[in-house]
Design a protein around this motif. Structure first.
Motif, PDB file in Angstrom:
ATOM      1  N   THR A 273       0.849  -1.207   0.000  1.00 12.74           N
ATOM      2  CA  THR A 273       0.000   0.000   0.000  1.00 12.74           C
ATOM      3  C   THR A 273       0.876   1.246   0.000  1.00 12.74           C
ATOM      4  O   THR A 273       1.839   1.354   0.759  1.00 12.74           O
ATOM      5  N   VAL A 274       0.499   2.172  -0.876  1.00 14.62           N
ATOM      6  CA  VAL A 274       1.203   3.474  -0.947  1.00 14.62           C
ATOM      7  C   VAL A 274       0.198   4.545  -0.535  1.00 14.62           C
ATOM      8  O   VAL A 274      -0.878   4.639  -1.120  1.00 14.62           O
TER       9      VAL A 274
ATOM     10  N   GLU B 171      -4.719   9.310  13.147  1.00  6.65           N
ATOM     11  CA  GLU B 171      -3.512   8.504  13.091  1.00  6.65           C
ATOM     12  C   GLU B 171      -3.245   8.082  11.664  1.00  6.65           C
ATOM     13  O   GLU B 171      -4.152   7.721  10.941  1.00  6.65           O
ATOM     14  N   THR B 172      -2.015   8.180  11.305  1.00  6.83           N
ATOM     15  CA  THR B 172      -1.649   7.840   9.942  1.00  6.83           C
ATOM     16  C   THR B 172      -1.871   6.347   9.717  1.00  6.83           C
ATOM     17  O   THR B 172      -1.420   5.505  10.495  1.00  6.83           O
ATOM     18  N   PRO B 173      -2.575   5.991   8.733  1.00  6.30           N
ATOM     19  CA  PRO B 173      -2.859   4.575   8.492  1.00  6.30           C
ATOM     20  C   PRO B 173      -1.573   3.811   8.100  1.00  6.30           C
ATOM     21  O   PRO B 173      -0.598   4.410   7.656  1.00  6.30           O
ATOM     22  N   GLU B 174      -1.719   2.553   8.248  1.00  7.10           N
ATOM     23  CA  GLU B 174      -0.592   1.681   7.910  1.00  7.10           C
ATOM     24  C   GLU B 174      -0.401   1.702   6.407  1.00  7.10           C
ATOM     25  O   GLU B 174      -1.342   1.670   5.627  1.00  7.10           O
ATOM     26  N   ALA B 175       0.893   1.841   5.999  1.00  5.87           N
ATOM     27  CA  ALA B 175       1.193   1.802   4.562  1.00  5.87           C
ATOM     28  C   ALA B 175       2.645   1.365   4.391  1.00  5.87           C
ATOM     29  O   ALA B 175       3.464   1.507   5.285  1.00  5.87           O
ATOM     30  N   GLY B 176       2.940   0.795   3.227  1.00  7.63           N
ATOM     31  CA  GLY B 176       4.297   0.378   2.963  1.00  7.63           C
ATOM     32  C   GLY B 176       5.173   1.556   2.595  1.00  7.63           C
ATOM     33  O   GLY B 176       6.381   1.580   2.872  1.00  7.63           O
ATOM     34  N   LEU B 177       4.612   2.511   2.013  1.00  9.05           N
ATOM     35  CA  LEU B 177       5.374   3.690   1.566  1.00  9.05           C
ATOM     36  C   LEU B 177       4.448   4.923   1.610  1.00  9.05           C
ATOM     37  O   LEU B 177       3.291   4.833   1.225  1.00  9.05           O
ATOM     38  N   ILE B 178       5.002   6.000   2.047  1.00  6.96           N
ATOM     39  CA  ILE B 178       4.234   7.249   2.045  1.00  6.96           C
ATOM     40  C   ILE B 178       4.911   8.215   1.089  1.00  6.96           C
ATOM     41  O   ILE B 178       6.107   8.444   1.182  1.00  6.96           O
ATOM     42  N   ILE B 179       4.132   8.724   0.163  1.00  8.47           N
ATOM     43  CA  ILE B 179       4.644   9.711  -0.797  1.00  8.47           C
ATOM     44  C   ILE B 179       3.979  11.034  -0.479  1.00  8.47           C
ATOM     45  O   ILE B 179       2.757  11.110  -0.390  1.00  8.47           O
ATOM     46  N   THR B 180       4.770  12.054  -0.287  1.00 12.90           N
ATOM     47  CA  THR B 180       4.205  13.384  -0.082  1.00 12.90           C
ATOM     48  C   THR B 180       4.362  14.182  -1.365  1.00 12.90           C
ATOM     49  O   THR B 180       5.389  14.101  -2.036  1.00 12.90           O
ATOM     50  N   ILE B 181       3.341  14.891  -1.700  1.00 13.19           N
ATOM     51  CA  ILE B 181       3.382  15.762  -2.880  1.00 13.19           C
ATOM     52  C   ILE B 181       3.361  17.196  -2.366  1.00 13.19           C
ATOM     53  O   ILE B 181       2.405  17.596  -1.692  1.00 13.19           O
ATOM     54  N   GLY B 182       4.389  17.908  -2.686  1.00  4.43           N
ATOM     55  CA  GLY B 182       4.435  19.308  -2.292  1.00  4.43           C
ATOM     56  C   GLY B 182       5.159  19.521  -0.987  1.00  4.43           C
ATOM     57  O   GLY B 182       5.423  18.588  -0.225  1.00  4.43           O
TER      58      GLY B 182
ATOM     59  N   PRO C 194       6.298  12.429  12.243  1.00  5.92           N
ATOM     60  CA  PRO C 194       6.997  11.302  11.612  1.00  5.92           C
ATOM     61  C   PRO C 194       6.310   9.959  11.870  1.00  5.92           C
ATOM     62  O   PRO C 194       5.644   9.772  12.888  1.00  5.92           O
ATOM     63  N   VAL C 195       6.450   9.079  10.915  1.00  5.56           N
ATOM     64  CA  VAL C 195       5.867   7.737  10.996  1.00  5.56           C
ATOM     65  C   VAL C 195       6.973   6.753  10.672  1.00  5.56           C
ATOM     66  O   VAL C 195       8.004   7.115  10.081  1.00  5.56           O
ATOM     67  N   ASP C 196       6.668   5.501  11.018  1.00  9.79           N
ATOM     68  CA  ASP C 196       7.669   4.482  10.770  1.00  9.79           C
ATOM     69  C   ASP C 196       7.456   3.852   9.411  1.00  9.79           C
ATOM     70  O   ASP C 196       7.400   2.635   9.243  1.00  9.79           O
ATOM     71  N   VAL C 197       7.351   4.567   8.524  1.00 11.57           N
ATOM     72  CA  VAL C 197       7.136   4.128   7.130  1.00 11.57           C
ATOM     73  C   VAL C 197       8.045   4.979   6.243  1.00 11.57           C
ATOM     74  O   VAL C 197       8.220   6.163   6.486  1.00 11.57           O
ATOM     75  N   PRO C 198       8.638   4.302   5.245  1.00  9.21           N
ATOM     76  CA  PRO C 198       9.491   5.102   4.346  1.00  9.21           C
ATOM     77  C   PRO C 198       8.677   6.200   3.652  1.00  9.21           C
ATOM     78  O   PRO C 198       7.532   5.993   3.292  1.00  9.21           O
ATOM     79  N   VAL C 199       9.375   7.353   3.522  1.00  7.28           N
ATOM     80  CA  VAL C 199       8.674   8.536   2.942  1.00  7.28           C
ATOM     81  C   VAL C 199       9.453   9.025   1.725  1.00  7.28           C
ATOM     82  O   VAL C 199      10.683   9.129   1.763  1.00  7.28           O
ATOM     83  N   LEU C 200       8.701   9.294   0.695  1.00  4.35           N
ATOM     84  CA  LEU C 200       9.292   9.878  -0.517  1.00  4.35           C
ATOM     85  C   LEU C 200       8.657  11.247  -0.739  1.00  4.35           C
ATOM     86  O   LEU C 200       7.434  11.352  -0.894  1.00  4.35           O
TER      87      LEU C 200
ATOM     88  N   ALA D 136       7.979   1.436  -8.322  1.00  3.85           N
ATOM     89  CA  ALA D 136       8.184   0.128  -8.953  1.00  3.85           C
ATOM     90  C   ALA D 136       9.462  -0.492  -8.437  1.00  3.85           C
ATOM     91  O   ALA D 136       9.499  -1.716  -8.136  1.00  3.85           O
ATOM     92  N   ASP D 137      10.525   0.273  -8.304  1.00  3.21           N
ATOM     93  CA  ASP D 137      11.760  -0.225  -7.760  1.00  3.21           C
ATOM     94  C   ASP D 137      11.536  -0.721  -6.323  1.00  3.21           C
ATOM     95  O   ASP D 137      12.074  -1.771  -5.914  1.00  3.21           O
ATOM     96  N   TRP D 138      10.757  -0.015  -5.582  1.00  2.00           N
ATOM     97  CA  TRP D 138      10.480  -0.427  -4.178  1.00  2.00           C
ATOM     98  C   TRP D 138       9.725  -1.728  -4.129  1.00  2.00           C
ATOM     99  O   TRP D 138      10.059  -2.609  -3.328  1.00  2.00           O
ATOM    100  N   VAL D 139       8.778  -1.845  -5.047  1.00  3.79           N
ATOM    101  CA  VAL D 139       8.006  -3.096  -5.055  1.00  3.79           C
ATOM    102  C   VAL D 139       8.916  -4.234  -5.479  1.00  3.79           C
ATOM    103  O   VAL D 139       8.883  -5.330  -4.899  1.00  3.79           O
ATOM    104  N   HIS D 140       9.720  -3.973  -6.496  1.00  2.25           N
ATOM    105  CA  HIS D 140      10.547  -5.069  -7.005  1.00  2.25           C
ATOM    106  C   HIS D 140      11.627  -5.455  -6.008  1.00  2.25           C
ATOM    107  O   HIS D 140      11.898  -6.636  -5.814  1.00  2.25           O
TER     108      HIS D 140
END
Lengths: 320, 914
Positions: free
Chosen positions: A36-37, A83-94, A105-111, A268-272
């Motif tokens: 989940t992203v 509370e921030t939901p569980e996700a494999g990756l968090i992408i912020t736009i802006g 901060p959350v314990d999930v990788p952030v892009l 895609a790289d993260w998934v792979h």
């Protein structure tokens, strides 16, 4: 009367129902958090929505169906409230979403995507941890390459920078040198009249290469730079589509789709790989535009944008 | 409400004009106002926008210069701005409102401060000053600007702050010129618009109001009664329908009116005729009333005049009678009696005039148609009135033209009376000069022969205003004439009636103070007879000289002498007579000289001189014509055998006799000649007098025998009838009141006996209205005579029967003095007795109230009382009527005593004359 067998059967059925209920209760959390992203954005921002829309289109395009990611979005304001939901990756736009994730901060990788380089730097310097990021800005080499490609006979390139960018002057000069350009950097001091700096820049250089500098490119300064450059027949190589429209002869810029595509590549790289993205990067995908009207006024023998882009990419060693 | 009334007072044209013009005027005014205001606002707005545009451009243009602090660049920009025609002043101020640079005539310090304070307070600047802040404009160079918050946060306030101010002050000259132009064009447009709209409204209004006004005019005319009024139908649409409708309505009205008028005309035709007839009657009644009023006034005047005319001689009679009663010397008594007789004669004349007028007025007189000699008639008149003229020393001239017929047919007595009246008047009203009686024959416009008998005098004349009613009864020209000349005023009225009775006319020409000319025009009956032709006889062709100072007298004599074929010479100057006589002696002397002597020449000395002078030159025959009846030639003249004389005016017969008389014959004395010539006019006429009263009978016998008639008497009707049947009478005089058989019955019996061969029968009556007694017996009598009998009238009427006319003297019903002297004694003796007897009989009958007996006795008394010719008795006799029965007995007694007393006096007079 219920028999013992019947009681057993009834017990087995009850157990099965209970287990199913537990599974059902646990399954979404498990499933959601796996691929989940979560995209955190300003839902009210049209560009953010555009990036999200393109991302949704492109994210699973290069993934196998079983690897497909689930993309969920969340307004950055909601992130504050719940509370921030569980996700494999968090992408912020802006910038604002990135800042929000930095503040909570959350314990999930952030892009972080769609964020200026200097804003990211300021944010990182104050943050507890480093996040991956795709900048808005274009690497300066691309502008020098365009300048060289468009004006191959020109060797004197000038840049207007603020006093805070003085640390970058050396790297800029090196980059210019790669393309046979002598870089003349004019520094605009705070409070000083920009007119004289602009006059100086335009007088001593044949082409002006621009990069984003919040001191040097104030709206008034940029306007008069564009005006005077045009009057003095000095082409400007810009760093945004807006600058191209404002009067630059040519410009390098990335669109929201370019940013979304670059982000989809990272996902895609993260998934792979299963490795969370790290580090920062300039936009992988970019465009080169020519202001034909200005080019015509300046008397430039400009090729088409496609040809120019090919030549630039070739010059930069990129695969077309 | 007042306004509504005010507008109601307007005519339709005014209303239409107001309706058409007012909205247009209001709309035009409002539009013009709006248009003008809008344009003025646009001008102001334009000026403002223009100024703001200039200021904005200045701000934009100077932004870079201000940013770069490039003052020369500012100057360049400002110069461009200042070159704009509207700009008076332009400047660039820095953000602290300090003027960095400016062009043009800048504002003064006070105004600058005002601008600064206005900018600081962000409020409006002074008029015509505009400013625009010079700001740094944004230019976003990034594609994702929102991702650069620091860019806005750090630099936005500084970058967009105000750099300074561009200030511009514009001039209003152009704007003002535009305003003037706008206002002028607006006023012009308004005026043209109003005028045009008014003109258009007038034209359109006229197309509306003109037909309405035409309709109104026609309606007014119709309302005024002119139903022939029509509208000239020129309109179309509704107005055309209205005009046609009105015309049709008017036509219907006219038809209805005509129909109504026809009906009313028919209905009221008879009524109108009646009204017209009534109006005519009313007119006639009014005229009759006017005539009656005039007659009443005339009668009143007449009564007053009569009172005077009657009372004057009556006073004389009464007065002299008292003197006689008182006694006195015989010579004085005789004079008193003569005075009384004259006065009574005047009274009788007045009464006779009245009676004759009444008879004429009542149509009682009839006109005879007998042949008579006009010349003789005129000569008789002249002879009769000659003495009267002589008394007044007037020449009375008879001028007869020789074309007069020998005889005329008519009533000689009436004609004579008319002429006598006129001549009498002429003499009466002439104091000096002459009276001319002229007769001539003339032809009127229709070609008929007429006889004109004119009486001209040189008297007092008649005022022109009085000539119109001079012939009316009881009128004289004025009362002063009455007082001066007396008279009843009936003479001319009687004359005119007589002329009218003779189918003639009478006209008057007169000039006050110069004289009058009355002309009687008579139809010339018998004019076919030859004119006067008389043979000159022995003296035909003799040469004769006539002298008379009066030319009419000369003409009169010349006409007569010329008729006798004599050669007549005449002159009015004595010296010329002598000259002509002297001259004639050389060429043939005159055979005869006639000298007409005027009254002035009739003096003995003058005549003696004339004879002396004449006889020295002329020895022939000489005839003197004098105005005096008893004239005798003086001295030697009496022994002149060749001298003869006569009284003027001389009759033709007398003149001829004088001419015929040979020299040496007995001189014809005027008087003796008249006596010798006087004929017995009833010679050998057989007359029967039927009269029961002895005195009357004897008087008639005496009068008739004096004229040569033979008279038989009858004392009753039966005797008269018997005598008449025995035959032989030329005429019968029949009293109406006879015993046994009354006069009318006796006359009828006589006529029955003789038929058409019956002798003329004259009725005798004492009743003024004699004809009333002849009622039913007119056919039995040929004429009638009023008692007491007028001798001249009696003889005249009887002489007419003999075919010889004898003119009657002015009727006084009195026996002429010469006859009165010859009345038989028996008449004198019995007269008084008979009168007294009849008076007693009347008194007795009055007491018995026997009307028939009173009437009979009154008739007898009236018949006898005037026979002696006494004037007073004649007057009293007229009052002897049946009215005495209604009179108070004392008055009747007094009256009868008065009659008796008068008779006594008359009797004494008769006896005294014996």
């Amino acid at each position: 009367m219920i028999s013992s067998q019947q009681a057993k059967q009834r017990l087995c059925v009850g157990r099965a129902c209970w287990c199913l209920l537990v599974y059902l209760c646990l399954y979404p959390s498990f499933a959601w958090s796996a691929n989940t992203v979560l995209v955190v954005l300003d839902t009210g921002n049209r560009i953010h929505q555009s990036v999200l829309r393109h991302f949704r289109e492109l994210a699973n395009a290069s993934l196998a169906p079983e690897s497909a990611v689930e993309i969920r979005s969340l307004d950055f304001n909601q992130h504050k409230a719940e509370e921030t939901p569980e996700a494999g990756l968090i992408i912020t736009i802006g910038v604002r979403a990135a800042a929000e994730l930095q503040n909570h901060p959350v314990d999930v990788p952030v892009l972080n995507v769609l964020i200026p380089q200097d804003a990211y730097r300021q944010m990182i310097s104050a943050a507890r941890r480093e996040t991956a990021a795709v900048f808005l800005d274009q690497p300066i080499e691309r502008q020098f390459a365009v300048a060289h490609t468009l004006l191959p006979t020109v060797h004197e390139a000038g840049m207007l920078l603020g006093s805070e960018s003085s640390a970058d002057i050396a790297s800029f000069a090196r980059a210019a040198g790669r393309f046979s350009l002598d870089l003349d950097v004019v520094t605009l001091d705070r409070g000083a009249s920009p007119a004289s700096a602009i006059q100086k820049l335009l007088t001593s250089n044949q082409v002006i290469v621009s990069t984003f500098d919040r001191e040097a490119y104030q709206p008034a300064t940029a306007k008069w730079l564009m005006y005077l450059a045009l009057r003095q027949q000095r082409p400007i190589i810009g760093f945004s589509y807006a600058l191209l429209e404002a009067g630059a002869a040519a410009s390098v810029f990335s669109t929201p789709e370019d940013i979304a595509r670059h982000t989809a590549d990272i996902v895609a790289d993260w998934v792979h790989t299963g490795i969370a993205p790290t580090g920062t990067a300039f936009p992988r995908y970019y465009n080169i535009g020519i202001n034909a009207r200005i080019a015509d006024k300046l008397g430039l023998d400009a090729p088409s944008e496609k040809v120019l882009e090919q030549r630039v990419r070739t010059l930069l060693g990129e695969t077309p | 409400m007042k306004s509504t009334g005010f507008f109601r007072s307007f005519g339709i044209r005014a209303r239409v004009m107001i309706l058409a013009v007012l909205p247009i005027a209001i709309v035009t005014t409002l539009l013009t106002y709006n248009f003008t205001a809008s344009r003025l606002h646009d001008v102001e707005l334009g000026l403002t926008e223009r100024a703001m545009l200039i200021a904005r451009n200045l701000a934009l243009g100077s932004e870079f210069a201000l940013v770069s602090r490039n003052v020369p660049l500012m100057g360049n920009v400002l110069q461009h701005v200042a070159n704009e025609p509207e700009v008076q002043w332009a400047g660039i101020w820095d953000r602290e409102q300090r003027v960095m640079i400016s062009r043009g005539a800048g504002p003064d310090r006070a105004k600058t401060n005002e601008i600064v304070s206005a900018i600081e307070a962000n409020r409006g600047l002074p008029p015509d000053c505009y400013y625009v802040p010079i700001r740094i404009s944004d230019l976003d160079l990034t594609d994702f600007s929102e991702e650069y918050p620091s860019q806005h946060m750090n630099g936005s306030s500084d970058l967009t702050k105000v750099l300074g101010f561009a200030v511009v002050e514009v001039g209003r000259e152009k704007a003002n010129a535009q305003r003037v132009e706008i206002l002028s064009s607006s006023v012009l447009i308004t005026v043209v618009g109003l005028f045009g709209s008014a003109l258009l409204a007038l034209l359109i209004g006229n197309t509306i109001t003109e037909p309405i006004i035409r309709v109104l005019k026609a309606v007014r005319e119709l309302r005024g009664g002119n139903l022939a009024a029509r509208v000239t139908a020129r309109s179309g649409g509704e107005m055309g329908d209205l005009e046609q409708g009105l015309n049709q309505m008017a036509e219907s009205l006219q038809d209805a009116q005509q129909d109504l008028e026809t009906r009313v005309e028919e209905a009221t035709g008879a009524l109108r005729d009646t009204v017209v007839e009534l109006e005519l009657r009313n007119l006639e009644l009014d005229q009759a009333r006017q005539l009656a009023l005039r007659a009443g006034r005339a009668r009143t005047e007449f009564l007053a005049r009569m009172s005077h005319e009657i009372r004057t001689p009556l006073n004389a009679v009464v007065g002299f009678a008292k003197l006689l009663e008182a006694g006195g010397r015989p010579e004085s008594n005789e004079e008193h009696v003569r005075t009384i007789q004259r006065a009574a004669g005047q009274l009788l004349h007045v009464i006779n005039d009245i009676l004759q007028f009444i008879r004429l007025d009542a149509g009682a007189d009839r006109i005879e148609s007998l042949p008579f000699s006009l010349v003789d008639l005129l000569e008789d008149v002249v002879a009769m009135l000659g003495p009267m003229a002589q008394e007044k020393r007037l020449d009375l001239v008879l001028l007869q033209h020789n074309d007069l017929p020998q005889t005329l047919h008519g009533d000689p007595d009436r004609l004579s009376q008319a002429i006598v009246n006129l001549v009498n008047n002429a003499i009466k009203f002439t104091q000096k000069g002459h009276v001319l009686l002229e007769a001539s024959r003339l032809t009127d416009e229709s070609g008929s022969d007429q006889i004109e008998i004119a009486i001209a005098d040189t008297g007092i004349g008649i005022d022109e205003a009085e000539q119109t009613n001079i012939f009316d009864a009881f009128s004289q020209s004025d009362s002063s004439i009455t007082r001066r000349f007396g008279g009843t005023g009936l003479g001319l009225a009687i004359t005119k009636r007589l002329c009218e009775l003779m189918d003639g006319d009478i006209k008057l020409q007169s000039t006050k103070g110069k004289g009058s000319r009355f002309s009687i025009y008579l139809p010339c009956r018998g004019c076919s007879a030859p004119a006067l032709i008389e043979s000159g006889g022995a003296f035909a062709a003799q040469k004769i000289l006539v002298y008379d100072v009066n030319p009419f007298m000369r003409r009169s004599l010349r006409n007569v002498l010329a008729l006798w074929d004599m050669r007549v010479f005449n002159t009015g100057r004595w010296e010329q007579v002598l000259q002509m006589v002297t001259d004639a002696n050389e060429h043939g002397s005159f055979d005869i000289l006639i000298l007409g002597l005027s009254y002035a020449e009739q003096k003995e000395v003058v005549i003696g001189r004339y004879l002396s002078e004449l006889r020295r030159r002329y020895a022939g025959r000489l005839i003197l014509l004098t105005g005096s009846e008893n004239w005798m030639p003086p001295g030697s003249g009496r022994s002149d055998k060749r001298l003869s004389w006569a009284t003027k005016p001389v009759r033709r017969s007398t003149l001829r006799r004088l001419l015929d008389t040979s020299p040496g014959e007995k001189k014809p004395d005027g008087t003796s000649t008249e006596k010798a010539l006087r004929p017995q006019r009833l010679l050998d006429m057989q007359v029967l007098v039927a009269e029961d009263n002895d005195l009357n009978r004897q008087l008639l016998r005496f009068l008739l025998e004096e004229e040569g008639a033979t008279v038989d008497e009858a004392v009753s009707g039966a005797v008269a009838v018997d005598a008449a049947i025995r035959g032989g009478y030329d005429v019968i005089l029949m009293d109406l009141h006879l015993p046994e058989i009354d006069g009318a019955e006796a006359a009828r019996q006589i006529r029955r006996h003789f038929g058409v061969e019956a002798p003329p029968i004259f009725a005798l009556t004492a009743d003024v209205f004699g004809q009333s007694h002849l009622a039913g017996a007119e056919a039995s009598f040929d004429d009638w005579l009023l008692k007491p009998v007028d001798p001249e009238l009696l003889i005249g009427r009887l002489s007419i029967l003999r075919g010889k006319h004898v003119p009657s003297a002015p009727s006084r019903n009195a026996i002429p003095a010469k006859l009165r002297k010859k009345l038989p004694t028996v008449l004198h003796d019995n007269y008084l007795t008979e009168v007294e007897r009849l008076v007693d009989q009347v008194r007795s009958n009055l007491l018995n109230e026997d009307a028939t007996a009173v009437s009979q006795s009154l008739h007898d008394l009236k018949g006898i009382v005037g026979m002696c010719g006494d004037e007073k008795l004649l007057v009293l006799a007229q009052r002897l009527t049946i009215d005495l029965l209604d009179t108070d007995s004392a008055d009747a007694e007094a009256f009868l005593n008065e009659v008796k007393h008068a008779a006594r006096l008359a009797s004494m007079d008769l006896k005294g004359r014996e």
